[in-house]
Design an enzyme around this catalytic site. Structure first.
Site, short mmCIF file in Angstrom:
data_model
loop_
_atom_site.label_atom_id
_atom_site.label_comp_id
_atom_site.label_asym_id
_atom_site.label_seq_id
_atom_site.Cartn_x
_atom_site.Cartn_y
_atom_site.Cartn_z
N ARG A 199 33.22 40.05 41.28
CA ARG A 199 32.32 40.85 41.40
C ARG A 199 32.26 42.06 40.78
O ARG A 199 30.93 42.42 41.00
CB ARG A 199 32.03 40.83 43.10
CG ARG A 199 31.99 39.69 43.93
CD ARG A 199 31.52 39.92 45.28
NE ARG A 199 32.37 40.98 46.18
CZ ARG A 199 31.84 41.40 47.22
NH1 ARG A 199 30.54 41.06 47.97
NH2 ARG A 199 32.83 42.23 48.07
N ASP A 200 32.64 42.61 39.95
CA ASP A 200 32.76 43.58 39.29
C ASP A 200 33.23 43.55 37.81
O ASP A 200 34.02 44.31 37.43
CB ASP A 200 33.03 44.88 40.11
CG ASP A 200 32.50 46.15 39.52
OD1 ASP A 200 31.48 46.23 38.73
OD2 ASP A 200 33.07 47.21 39.58
N LEU A 201 33.05 42.31 37.47
CA LEU A 201 33.87 42.11 35.94
C LEU A 201 33.05 42.81 34.94
O LEU A 201 31.53 42.62 34.98
CB LEU A 201 33.56 40.48 35.86
CG LEU A 201 34.67 40.20 34.52
CD1 LEU A 201 36.15 40.37 34.92
CD2 LEU A 201 34.38 38.54 34.26
#
Length: 249
Positions: free
Chosen positions: A87-89
């Site tokens: 979710r925060d690549l």
């Protein structure tokens, strides 16, 4: 809430010993503060590498991009196979352990998805957010694949495919899905992968498995196999159960 998020990160990090994910060693509480000891990435992160190269006017060589991209892909394979979406690549969360070894870090906002479950929480870094998240629609692991497309584009151009004057403008551009393809400096294979990953419709976006089955990817996988010999890790069979935080730390 911050303590819960941190414990969630510990649980997820401790569940993986993949060579493509930053390793967890231990956690402790001292003076009411939570400390997490992880593997040290001595060369910083990909965002700083890109910034330095941009200032120097030195594009990344295609072999380097493939090397980094495949390792990130294998890291995502480990996460997705256990029902975890990052979710925060983004480039700031890709840590460089050696000139040719990168690992996914910062699992603080990762979430566990049960089979076929979709989540609605809007979270992540705006420039890398998938259209379905901007639209506040249910999403799954395909949101990581969009972020991977943004990351690949960033490595190839030192810029982003979608830029807006504010959050709403950015959201509109992302949801429209029109962008300028990277320079012909790079192969058609890389450019095609970017195009496929940046599909507005998540159903049309490839999964990790889809990409790993591509002939061009399989032909390059020897790069990653050689790196594993330097940094061997065997993924655990399952995620650790929830770590409960005592009321009195």
């Amino acid at each position: 809430k911050e303590i819960e998020d941190s414990v969630n990160e510990i649980r997820i990090m401790a569940s993986f010993t993949s060579p493509f994910i930053i390793r967890f060693y231990e956690a402790f509480i001292e003076n009411k503060k939570l400390g997490i000891v992880t593997e040290y990435a001595r060369l910083g992160d990909l965002a700083h590498l890109i910034e330095r190269r941009k200032k120097q006017g030195k594009p990344l060589k295609e072999d380097v991009i493939w090397c980094y991209f495949l390792q990130i892909l294998k890291g995502l394979e480990n996460l997705h196979s256990k029902g975890v979406i990052h979710r925060d690549l983004k480039s700031a969360n890709i840590l460089i352990s050696a000139p040719d070894i990168v690992k996914i870090g910062d699992l603080g906002i990762s979430t566990i998805l049960e089979t076929k479950q979709l989540t609605r929480t809007q979270i992540g870094t705006p420039l890398y957010l998938a259209p379905e998240i901007w639209k506040r629609r249910p999403y799954n692991h395909k949101c990581d694949m969009w972020s991977l497309g943004i990351l690949l584009y960033e490595m190839m151009t030192f810029s982003y495919p979608f830029i807006g004057s504010d959050a709403q403008d950015l959201a509109n551009r992302v949801c429209l899905g029109k962008f300028i393809l990277p320079s012909r400096r790079y192969s058609n294979d890389l450019i095609t992968i970017v195009r496929r990953l940046l599909q507005v419709n998540p159903l049309l976006r490839p999964s990790v498995k889809d990409l790993l089955n591509l002939q061009c990817v399989q032909q390059k996988m020897a790069i990653v196999d050689a790196l594993i010999e330097k940094d061997i890790g065997v993924p655990n069979e399952k995620l650790l159960s929830t770590i409960r935080v005592p009321g009195n730390l």
